[in-house]
Design a protein around this motif. Structure first.
Motif, PDB file in Angstrom:
ATOM      1  N   GLU A 155       0.808  -1.226   0.000  1.00 49.22           N
ATOM      2  CA  GLU A 155       0.000   0.000   0.000  1.00 49.22           C
ATOM      3  C   GLU A 155       0.836   1.268   0.000  1.00 49.22           C
ATOM      4  OE1 GLU A 155      -4.160  -0.156   1.941  1.00 49.22           O
ATOM      5  OE2 GLU A 155      -2.838  -1.192   3.352  1.00 49.22           O
ATOM      6  N   ASN A 156       2.104   1.178   0.407  1.00 52.40           N
ATOM      7  CA  ASN A 156       2.944   2.370   0.437  1.00 52.40           C
ATOM      8  C   ASN A 156       4.374   2.010   0.069  1.00 52.40           C
ATOM      9  OD1 ASN A 156       4.409   1.611   2.978  1.00 52.40           O
ATOM     10  ND2 ASN A 156       2.374   1.869   3.885  1.00 52.40           N
ATOM     11  N   ALA A 157       5.167   3.043  -0.186  1.00 50.54           N
ATOM     12  CA  ALA A 157       6.533   2.846  -0.655  1.00 50.54           C
ATOM     13  C   ALA A 157       7.408   2.152   0.375  1.00 50.54           C
ATOM     14  CB  ALA A 157       7.139   4.201  -1.036  1.00 50.54           C
ATOM     15  N   GLU A 158       7.207   2.485   1.644  1.00 53.30           N
ATOM     16  CA  GLU A 158       8.032   1.877   2.701  1.00 53.30           C
ATOM     17  C   GLU A 158       7.837   0.358   2.750  1.00 53.30           C
ATOM     18  OE1 GLU A 158       8.645   2.104   7.567  1.00 53.30           O
ATOM     19  OE2 GLU A 158       7.317   3.515   6.552  1.00 53.30           O
ATOM     20  N   GLN A 159       6.583  -0.092   2.686  1.00 50.21           N
ATOM     21  CA  GLN A 159       6.315  -1.523   2.708  1.00 50.21           C
ATOM     22  C   GLN A 159       6.828  -2.206   1.439  1.00 50.21           C
ATOM     23  OE1 GLN A 159       2.072  -1.853   3.364  1.00 50.21           O
ATOM     24  NE2 GLN A 159       2.311  -1.897   5.593  1.00 50.21           N
ATOM     25  N   SER A 160       6.652  -1.561   0.312  1.00 48.18           N
ATOM     26  CA  SER A 160       7.144  -2.128  -0.949  1.00 48.18           C
ATOM     27  C   SER A 160       8.649  -2.308  -0.907  1.00 48.18           C
ATOM     28  CB  SER A 160       6.761  -1.222  -2.122  1.00 48.18           C
ATOM     29  OG  SER A 160       5.368  -1.128  -2.267  1.00 48.18           O
ATOM     30  N   ARG A 161       9.352  -1.286  -0.441  1.00 41.60           N
ATOM     31  CA  ARG A 161      10.813  -1.356  -0.357  1.00 41.60           C
ATOM     32  C   ARG A 161      11.240  -2.479   0.594  1.00 41.60           C
ATOM     33  NH1 ARG A 161      11.355   3.419   0.577  1.00 41.60           N
ATOM     34  NH2 ARG A 161      11.704   4.143  -1.544  1.00 41.60           N
ATOM     35  N   LEU A 162      10.519  -2.647   1.682  1.00 38.20           N
ATOM     36  CA  LEU A 162      10.848  -3.700   2.637  1.00 38.20           C
ATOM     37  C   LEU A 162      10.690  -5.079   2.002  1.00 38.20           C
ATOM     38  CD1 LEU A 162      11.664  -4.578   5.442  1.00 38.20           C
ATOM     39  CD2 LEU A 162       9.263  -4.385   6.158  1.00 38.20           C
ATOM     40  N   CYS A 163       9.662  -5.254   1.185  1.00 41.64           N
ATOM     41  CA  CYS A 163       9.465  -6.536   0.492  1.00 41.64           C
ATOM     42  C   CYS A 163      10.657  -6.851  -0.402  1.00 41.64           C
ATOM     43  CB  CYS A 163       8.179  -6.504  -0.338  1.00 41.64           C
ATOM     44  SG  CYS A 163       6.655  -6.587   0.614  1.00 41.64           S
ATOM     45  N   TYR A 164      11.087  -5.862  -1.168  1.00 42.83           N
ATOM     46  CA  TYR A 164      12.218  -6.078  -2.072  1.00 42.83           C
ATOM     47  C   TYR A 164      13.515  -6.323  -1.290  1.00 42.83           C
ATOM     48  CZ  TYR A 164       9.436  -4.653  -6.124  1.00 42.83           C
ATOM     49  OH  TYR A 164       8.500  -4.594  -7.134  1.00 42.83           O
ATOM     50  N   GLU A 165      13.710  -5.596  -0.198  1.00 41.52           N
ATOM     51  CA  GLU A 165      14.916  -5.787   0.605  1.00 41.52           C
ATOM     52  C   GLU A 165      14.938  -7.168   1.241  1.00 41.52           C
ATOM     53  OE1 GLU A 165      14.784  -2.544   3.322  1.00 41.52           O
ATOM     54  OE2 GLU A 165      15.575  -1.076   1.879  1.00 41.52           O
ATOM     55  N   THR A 166      13.795  -7.619   1.730  1.00 41.99           N
ATOM     56  CA  THR A 166      13.710  -8.962   2.319  1.00 41.99           C
ATOM     57  C   THR A 166      14.027 -10.017   1.273  1.00 41.99           C
ATOM     58  OG1 THR A 166      12.020  -8.222   3.894  1.00 41.99           O
ATOM     59  CG2 THR A 166      12.211 -10.593   3.518  1.00 41.99           C
ATOM     60  N   ALA A 167      13.465  -9.862   0.085  1.00 38.05           N
ATOM     61  CA  ALA A 167      13.719 -10.820  -0.998  1.00 38.05           C
ATOM     62  C   ALA A 167      15.204 -10.863  -1.340  1.00 38.05           C
ATOM     63  CB  ALA A 167      12.893 -10.454  -2.221  1.00 38.05           C
TER      64      ALA A 167
END
Length: 390
Positions: A155-167
């Motif tokens: 829903e937001n950029a912070e969560q999206s970035r966290l998904c990519y960083e975790t991956a």
């Protein structure tokens, strides 16, 4: 005695034109085309690779997009669809009535960890409502699974970035499914533009008008017209050009009372300015009564590239009264049916180590930032300069 012309059998074998993507797919199926090897991926792309002919998968959601993915997953010989995670039993029962014994097992959302713990599962497809994406993706990554997700990632950029960083930390992938990149007509335009067929691009335009009018229940949870709808056109323009805009300007209206009542818009115009001097324009509507209006135009000093609206059948009826044809495709499942198939093929190629990730994390994150800049422009009535470093 009849004189015969030179036998065509003496000539070299006929080769299909590169535009015939369906014949290309057939050649791949029968083994006449060798897929790219895993060695084509550089060592910097340290991703987990599934060395399997069949990829075990879980589908999250049987909504609008989920039903499209279900059919494609079940039809793909490289996929073993093991589970469907869905909260509404009626949707699953409808699927089972159609697919019978081929229907994967039903898992309720609260029990999804059971499906993810299955060692046969390599990857998941996330087609649930946007507000659930972050939790589902994080759960799948924690379980060591590759992720194919409908946009947006979160829903937001912070969560999206966290998904990519975790991956990245886990050597996994999150694939954001901008399916228009895989539409054959748009791919042909992108390739032609990158070759310089029209010279330096002066303007690039898209038209995206919805059909049918989306239900209010969907629009309430869609994230708004900029992040739900305009992101497709923003991504398409940036992908064709190979660059991102420095400024964005947006104007919007709500002509439909029910859409105005939920604080959203049904009509949008966007201007994107690029450092190269190219100007991009986007024309969006939620309600085109004549069909699903999807067009792309790229103009430069050497000419013009256009992708016009497509129709289910290319038959015209010409009489003394005029020229008629069937309407354009009615909606996105039919207009972008090939795009949905081809994006899944690209994801599977990546999971099997044949190609790099087709849509990079920074692409997805920047498109979201541009959509947010459009929202800010609408509030302020001015161009918004986009800072990608923030």
């Amino acid at each position: 005695m009849q004189a015969h012309e030179r036998s065509p059998y003496l000539d070299c074998a006929q080769v299909h034109h590169e535009s015939d993507f369906k014949y290309e797919r057939y050649c791949t199926l029968v083994g006449n085309v060798t897929p790219a090897a895993a060695d084509d991926i550089s060592s910097d792309d340290a991703i987990k690779v599934a060395h399997k002919n069949q990829i075990g998968m879980v589908l999250f959601g049987l909504g609008r997009a989920g039903m499209i993915h279900l059919s494609n997953l079940l039809a793909n010989p490289r996929v073993s669809l093991l589970y469907v995670v869905e909260m509404e039993r009626a949707r699953y029962d409808s699927v089972r009535a159609r697919w019978g014994d081929r229907t994967p097992a039903l898992v309720l959302p609260q029990d999804s960890a059971t499906a993810l713990a299955d060692p046969r599962v390599d990857a998941v497809v996330v087609a649930t409502p946007t507000f659930t994406h972050f939790e589902v993706i994080q759960q799948a990554l924690d379980a060591g699974k590759m992720v194919f997700s409908e946009k947006p990632i979160a829903e937001n950029a912070e969560q999206s970035r966290l998904c990519y960083e975790t991956a990245a930390k886990l050597g996994l992938t999150v694939f954001c499914a901008f399916n228009r990149r895989f539409d054959p007509a748009f791919q042909a335009i992108q390739q032609a533009a990158r070759r310089g067929d029209v010279g330096k691009v002066h303007t690039i335009k898209t038209v995206a008008r919805d059909s049918p009018l989306p239900p209010i229940a969907y629009l309430k949870i869609s994230g708004g017209i900029f992040h739900d709808c305009a992101v497709h056109d923003i991504d398409l323009i940036c992908w064709v050009l190979g660059e991102f805009p420095r400024r964005a300007l947006a104007s919007a209206s709500a002509h439909i009372a029910e859409i105005a009542a939920i604080g959203d818009h049904d009509t949008v115009a966007i201007v994107l300015e690029f450092d190269s001097g190219t100007i991009g324009t986007i024309d969006i509507s939620r309600n085109a009564v004549y069909g699903y209006d999807q067009r792309l135009e790229v103009f430069g000093p050497k000419g013009l590239l256009t992708a016009e609206n497509e129709r289910p059948v290319n038959v015209r009826h010409q009489t003394s009264s005029g020229d008629t044809a069937v309407p354009f495709y009615f909606s996105f499942p039919s207009r972008y049916s090939e795009g949905y198939v081809l994006e899944l093929e690209a994801f599977l190629d990546h999971v099997q180590g044949k190609i790099p990730l087709p849509i990079l994390p920074e692409d997805s994150l920047r498109v979201s930032k541009i959509a947010s800049a459009c929202e800010e422009s609408l509030r302020t009535g001015a161009f918004v300069t986009i800072d990608y470093a923030q």
